[in-house]
Design an enzyme around this catalytic site. Structure first.
Site, PDB file in Angstrom:
ATOM      1  N   LYS A 119     -12.091 -16.630  11.203  1.00 33.06           N
ATOM      2  CA  LYS A 119     -12.901 -15.802  12.007  1.00 33.06           C
ATOM      3  C   LYS A 119     -14.403 -15.618  11.415  1.00 33.06           C
ATOM      4  O   LYS A 119     -14.625 -15.385  10.292  1.00 33.06           O
ATOM      5  CB  LYS A 119     -12.375 -14.369  12.219  1.00 33.06           C
ATOM      6  CG  LYS A 119     -12.988 -13.545  13.403  1.00 33.06           C
ATOM      7  CD  LYS A 119     -12.275 -14.000  14.601  1.00 33.06           C
ATOM      8  CE  LYS A 119     -12.199 -12.899  15.895  1.00 33.06           C
ATOM      9  NZ  LYS A 119     -10.978 -13.254  16.611  1.00 33.06           N
TER      10      LYS A 119
HETATM   11  N1  GLU Z   1     -11.600 -15.058  19.945  1.00 32.62           N
HETATM   12  C1  GLU Z   1     -10.198 -15.113  20.508  1.00 32.62           C
HETATM   13  C2  GLU Z   1      -9.200 -14.476  19.627  1.00 32.62           C
HETATM   14  O1  GLU Z   1      -9.408 -13.558  18.994  1.00 32.62           O
HETATM   15  C3  GLU Z   1     -10.015 -16.675  20.591  1.00 32.62           C
HETATM   16  C4  GLU Z   1      -9.950 -17.368  19.438  1.00 32.62           C
HETATM   17  C5  GLU Z   1     -10.137 -18.836  19.752  1.00 32.62           C
HETATM   18  O2  GLU Z   1      -9.851 -19.334  20.842  1.00 32.62           O
HETATM   19  O3  GLU Z   1     -10.231 -19.682  18.898  1.00 32.62           O
HETATM   20  O4  GLU Z   1      -8.069 -14.653  19.847  1.00 32.62           O
END
Ligand code: GLU
Length: 433
Positions: A119
């Site tokens: 992240k």
């Molecule tokens: N930000 C989204 C989540 O928290 C999607 C992450 C992604 O598709 O890589 O799951």
């Protein structure tokens, strides 16, 4: 902790004693104990593999340079490339991004797709930047991260306050750092791109669609027909608005909505499409003419079958959990419930579809997009819908079985199922050297 104030009502007194990442560690520890997770595997998953912090300069429209701070945390890649969103928010911190990265590892393991967890984010209020400043900031952040991103190494996606356009800038900037004959592989460095730039037409709605798929499975088990269902939503951004629009198609009735601009209610039903247009135009739900403005507490007290938190972390505190008048909390957001809130929900017998299960539809369709890009395939929305449904139904059954088998609440059961998947790969592969 709550104490009674002079008027006898309860107010929250404490800042949470645990940081967000410590909370994830505690949640992992609880599930690890229940399944007797191998201590070596627990030790690996207890900490992120790497934490990257960058300070980078951006030329603002007035000609001056401003320095921004950005992060990328790579929690684990035992199952595949680090995967997870990039968010732009003033509250972004190394701690928050670490927690969100660990949740991605667990989410991908739970739904069993070949990705690890990562992240990232930049500490910024994007509404204070012009479009060109935002674009320069995004491109410079990607440049600062350099080789820490890559199509088979670390693959970002949209998250809070980022979208398809942000992803297109990321892919284009990454391409510019590659030699010309390698640029064709830049597309798969990021998912959630515009369809014109190699994105999947299924991705924008995917997280909301997944939330609805999970609610439908719960409703089937509780014999609660979708067409009689009422629900409330917190946050009317990408996740909340898509979930509401898809639930509308299934005949469910949206009775209250809250976001950072206010809360609105109409027990006869709020039209999700009309509200979506209002939010596009005015930046929030406040002032929506076809519903009554209500206060924060009245929103949480609204009777409904389902509450969908689809905003930020730490929204369902002990105090909020005590007010909720619903049968199910379906977590569209990551980490919306505090540990005290969780205990209160359990005590009150309110079911929870935990975040790593409930909002996994987004990353599942990110996987479809990445697969489409890396294999030079064409989009197939019908196939995506069918596979998404199948993958989420399997994960739901896995969590139900872990809850039953280990006597765990659904959040701990989801962690347990994810940890078992990760444990298998470590035990089969061994640990270098
Ligand atoms: N930000 C989204 C989540 O928290 C999607 C992450 C992604 O598709 O890589 O799951």
């Amino acid at each position: 902790m709550s104490v009674a104030n002079a008027t006898g009502s309860f107010v929250e007194t404490t800042a949470p004693t645990q940081s967000l990442f410590e909370r994830v560690q505690a949640q992992i520890a609880r599930a690890a104990r229940a399944i007797e997770l191998a201590p070596d595997v627990h030790a690996i998953l207890d900490k992120p593999m790497s934490r990257i912090a960058v300070n980078f300069p951006v030329r603002m429209d007035d000609g001056r340079v401003r320095t921004f701070t950005g992060y990328r945390v790579q929690h684990n890649n035992a199952l595949g490339p680090f995967k997870g969103g990039i968010r732009y928010h003033p509250a972004v911190s190394m701690d928050e991004v670490s927690a969100l990265a660990a949740w991605m590892t667990l989410k991908c393991a739970l739904v069993d797709i070949p990705f690890g967890g990562g992240k990232g984010g930049v500490q910024v209020d994007p509404s204070t930047l012009s479009q060109s400043e935002l674009q320069r900031m995004t491109r410079r952040f990607v440049y600062a991260l350099g080789p820490n991103l890559g199509p088979t190494y670390d693959v970002p996606a949209p998250d809070v306050n980022t979208d398809a356009r942000t992803m297109a800038w990321i892919a284009d900037t990454y391409a510019a750092t590659l030699p010309p004959h390698e640029r064709h592989r830049a597309m798969s460095v990021v998912t959630g791109k515009p369809v014109s730039a190699g994105g999947s037409p299924s991705r924008a709605k995917a997280t909301g669609q997944g939330v609805v798929e999970l609610i439908a499975l719960w409703a089937r088990d509780k014999a609660c027909p979708m067409e009689d269902m009422t629900y409330t939503v917190q946050g009317f951004g990408k996740v909340g608005s898509w979930a509401a629009r898809i639930l509308k198609d299934k005949g469910a009735r949206l009775v209250a909505v809250q976001d950072h601009t206010g809360s609105i209610r109409d027990p006869r039903g709020i039209d999700a499409d009309a509200l979506g247009e209002h939010v596009q135009r005015h930046g929030g739900v406040a002032g929506f003419p076809a519903a009554d403005a209500i206060d924060r507490d009245a929103f949480f007290e609204t009777p409904a079958d389902v509450f969908i938190p689809a905003a930020l972390e730490d929204q369902i505190t002990e105090r909020v959990a005590a007010r909720l008048n619903v049968r199910l909390v379906a977590e569209g957001a990551n980490g919306p419930t505090t540990p005290q809130g969780d205990a209160a929900l359990q005590h009150r017998g309110i079911d929870v579809l935990p975040d790593i299960l409930c909002n996994a539809g987004g990353v599942v369709v990110s996987y479809f997009e990445w697969r489409q890009n890396t294999t030079n395939d064409v989009p197939d929305p019908k196939r995506d819908d069918a596979q998404l449904r199948e993958i989420l139904a399997r994960a739901y059954e896995r969590v139900a079985a872990a809850s039953h088998g280990f006597g765990l609440d659904w959040r701990s059961a989801a962690y347990a199922a994810a940890l078992q998947r990760l444990e298998t790969v470590y035990l089969d592969r061994g640990i270098f050297p």
